[in-house]
Design a protein around this motif. Sequence first.
Motif, PDB file in Angstrom:
ATOM      1  N   ALA A  16       0.806  -1.221   0.000  1.00 37.24           N
ATOM      2  CA  ALA A  16       0.000   0.000   0.000  1.00 37.24           C
ATOM      3  C   ALA A  16       0.843   1.276   0.000  1.00 37.24           C
ATOM      4  CB  ALA A  16      -0.960   0.004   1.182  1.00 37.24           C
ATOM      5  N   ALA A  17       1.876   1.323   0.816  1.00 34.06           N
ATOM      6  CA  ALA A  17       2.719   2.532   0.878  1.00 34.06           C
ATOM      7  C   ALA A  17       3.422   2.772  -0.451  1.00 34.06           C
ATOM      8  CB  ALA A  17       3.736   2.412   2.008  1.00 34.06           C
ATOM      9  N   ARG A  18       3.862   1.710  -1.090  1.00 34.26           N
ATOM     10  CA  ARG A  18       4.530   1.860  -2.398  1.00 34.26           C
ATOM     11  C   ARG A  18       3.558   2.380  -3.451  1.00 34.26           C
ATOM     12  NH1 ARG A  18       7.120  -2.656  -6.394  1.00 34.26           N
ATOM     13  NH2 ARG A  18       7.913  -1.168  -7.912  1.00 34.26           N
ATOM     14  N   VAL A  19       2.336   1.839  -3.473  1.00 38.26           N
ATOM     15  CA  VAL A  19       1.332   2.290  -4.431  1.00 38.26           C
ATOM     16  C   VAL A  19       1.017   3.759  -4.187  1.00 38.26           C
ATOM     17  CG1 VAL A  19      -1.072   2.023  -5.163  1.00 38.26           C
ATOM     18  CG2 VAL A  19       0.354  -0.002  -4.803  1.00 38.26           C
ATOM     19  N   LYS A  20       0.851   4.135  -2.938  1.00 39.52           N
ATOM     20  CA  LYS A  20       0.565   5.537  -2.594  1.00 39.52           C
ATOM     21  C   LYS A  20       1.691   6.439  -3.089  1.00 39.52           C
ATOM     22  CE  LYS A  20      -0.949   8.241   1.454  1.00 39.52           C
ATOM     23  NZ  LYS A  20      -0.367   9.513   1.221  1.00 39.52           N
ATOM     24  N   VAL A  74       3.749   4.568 -13.900  1.00 36.24           N
ATOM     25  CA  VAL A  74       3.022   4.441 -12.625  1.00 36.24           C
ATOM     26  C   VAL A  74       1.911   3.416 -12.788  1.00 36.24           C
ATOM     27  CG1 VAL A  74       1.526   5.649 -10.980  1.00 36.24           C
ATOM     28  CG2 VAL A  74       3.600   6.767 -11.843  1.00 36.24           C
ATOM     29  N   LYS A  75       1.192   3.507 -13.888  1.00 39.08           N
ATOM     30  CA  LYS A  75       0.108   2.563 -14.176  1.00 39.08           C
ATOM     31  C   LYS A  75       0.637   1.134 -14.247  1.00 39.08           C
ATOM     32  CE  LYS A  75      -1.729   3.248 -18.223  1.00 39.08           C
ATOM     33  NZ  LYS A  75      -2.570   3.676 -19.377  1.00 39.08           N
ATOM     34  N   GLN A  76       1.810   0.943 -14.818  1.00 37.58           N
ATOM     35  CA  GLN A  76       2.398  -0.397 -14.922  1.00 37.58           C
ATOM     36  C   GLN A  76       2.786  -0.957 -13.556  1.00 37.58           C
ATOM     37  OE1 GLN A  76       5.501   0.469 -17.745  1.00 37.58           O
ATOM     38  NE2 GLN A  76       4.193   0.042 -19.503  1.00 37.58           N
ATOM     39  N   VAL A  77       3.418  -0.131 -12.727  1.00 38.45           N
ATOM     40  CA  VAL A  77       3.817  -0.571 -11.380  1.00 38.45           C
ATOM     41  C   VAL A  77       2.582  -0.907 -10.550  1.00 38.45           C
ATOM     42  CG1 VAL A  77       4.860   0.163  -9.199  1.00 38.45           C
ATOM     43  CG2 VAL A  77       6.015   0.652 -11.358  1.00 38.45           C
TER      44      VAL A  77
END
Length: 92
Positions: A16-20, A74-77
């Motif tokens: 979650a923190a990485r996505v944020k 960003v969309k890919q990650v």
Amino acid sequence: MVKHIVLWRLKNKADAARVKQELESMRGKIPGLLGLEVGLNFAEGSPVDIGLYSEFEDRTALVAYADHPVHVPVKQVVGALVSDRWVLDYDL
């Protein structure tokens, strides 16, 4: 103005923190993207782990955002880390 809201269920809540961080990295770098907020869901029993609330100048800006060189990586990650995704787009 267009509101663009995306909700995700993560494969692993530890991401979650990485996505944020990935999502917030777009702030101020994409023309027509007026603002964005990213929130980690603390509601018990919800299928959603993280959400993005963003505002665009118009539908043209939202369409351009989809393939913008800042957004694509960003969309890919993020896409690799989620199991489900829900989107709501509407005009204000």
